[in-house]
Scaffold this active site. Structure first.
Site, PDB file in Angstrom:
ATOM      1  N   GLY A 153       0.807  -1.233   0.000  1.00  0.00           N
ATOM      2  CA  GLY A 153       0.000   0.000   0.000  1.00  0.00           C
ATOM      3  C   GLY A 153       0.836   1.277   0.000  1.00  0.00           C
ATOM      4  O   GLY A 153       0.481   2.255   0.671  1.00  0.00           O
TER       5      GLY A 153
ATOM      6  N   SER B  24      -0.670  -0.441  -9.201  1.00  0.00           N
ATOM      7  CA  SER B  24      -0.796  -1.164  -7.927  1.00  0.00           C
ATOM      8  C   SER B  24      -2.246  -1.459  -7.557  1.00  0.00           C
ATOM      9  O   SER B  24      -3.093  -0.565  -7.597  1.00  0.00           O
ATOM     10  CB  SER B  24      -0.145  -0.355  -6.809  1.00  0.00           C
ATOM     11  OG  SER B  24      -0.371  -1.004  -5.588  1.00  0.00           O
TER      12      SER B  24
END
Ligand SMILES: Cc1cc2nc3c(=O)[nH]c(=O)nc-3n(C[C@H](O)[C@H](O)[C@H](O)COP(=O)(O)O)c2cc1C
Length: 258
Positions: free
Chosen positions: A118, A184
């Site tokens: 993250g 991502s």
């Protein structure tokens, strides 16, 4: 010996072991004799491996992808190991913690890692200061440094272009090339930026800033490995239109079927 050490390290959390190992290497490399020894053992100086790409001189084609040295803390150690290039980041404008731990998982049977980090990173200001210090302390370093840039989790997608600009400007003087990361799955909504118009806004903006610099930096785009044919076609058309220098497309691991 390595197998034994590996077994021992695998008893502990993967992320903690990453930092433990790199800090151990840092300690070893702080002793000049040991650093020279490691460099001698692992680095290669083969003219045949040198490569000129985007006007940059790569000592060899072996590089480290983004995510390994997110905060540019281990450049000397990675250079000692002989990497031709290291892509730092993903860097976001503001520092952020990333997802809750544990967030990095070993898949020993696949010889792989599952990453749910993250975009944990120190933020563009701190990382650019670290890179500035690296450049001034190691003016002779030939290792190419790429800057992989992204957006903060709290930034809504419609303002994402501003985050990319902040990181681009902040890192510009210290990296050799840029990678705009929209790949991502660990930042909610980030992959929606792979949609053509969203991408056009970000990339046109960055390329305009780039071409107004004294010397433009190579600009690449990193996309996810699971776009469909139509999406890949859109990305390629855009890459040509905006004159990107390259696309970074992680290849999914082959399975027995493949
Ligand atoms: C722990 C971990 C963290 C990663 N973090 C990032 C990241 O911050 N930014 C990014 O663009 N890619 C990140 N990646 C993806 C890698 O850069 C790379 O694209 C991916 O591992 C596929 O390459 P490989 O097949 O050589 O492993 C990360 C990967 C791992 C395993």
């Amino acid at each position: 010996m390595y197998q034994l050490f590996r077994k021992f390290l695998f008893l502990f959390d993967a992320e903690a072991v990453h930092y433990f190992s790199m800090n151990l290497l840092k300690l070893a490399c702080s002793i000049p004799f040991i650093r020279k020894l490691i460099h001698h053992l692992y680095s290669v100086n083969q003219p045949a491996l040198k490569k000129k790409l985007w006007g940059l001189d790569f000592q060899n084609p072996l590089g480290l992808a983004a995510g390994f040295d997110k905060n540019a803390r281990y450049l000397r150690e990675l250079e000692t190991l002989g990497f031709g290039f290291v892509e730092i980041g993903t860097v976001t404008p503001l520092p952020q913690q990333g997802n809750e731990k544990p967030r990095l998982f070993r898949l020993p049977a696949d010889k792989a890692l599952l990453n749910r980090m993250g975009f944990n990173n120190d933020g563009a200001k701190i990382i650019s200061a670290r890179l500035r210090a690296w450049r001034s302390d190691h003016p002779a370093s030939a290792m190419i440094i790429g800057g992989n840039i992204g957006k903060n989790k709290i930034t809504p997608n419609e303002d994402a272009w501003k985050d990319y600009e902040i990181c681009f400007r902040e890192l510009f003087d210290y990296v050799d090339y840029f990678v705009v990361n929209v790949s991502s799955p660990n930042t909610p909504g980030l992959r929606e930026l792979q949609e053509k118009e969203a991408l056009r806004k970000i990339l046109t903006h960055l390329q305009t800033i780039n071409t107004h610099q004294h010397r433009a930096k190579p600009l690449l785009l990193k996309i996810a490995p699971d776009l469909n044919q139509e999406q890949v076609k859109d990305v390629i058309e855009l890459a040509i239109e905006i004159r990107l220098d390259g696309l970074w497309l992680p290849i999914p691991p082959l399975t027995a079927k493949d």
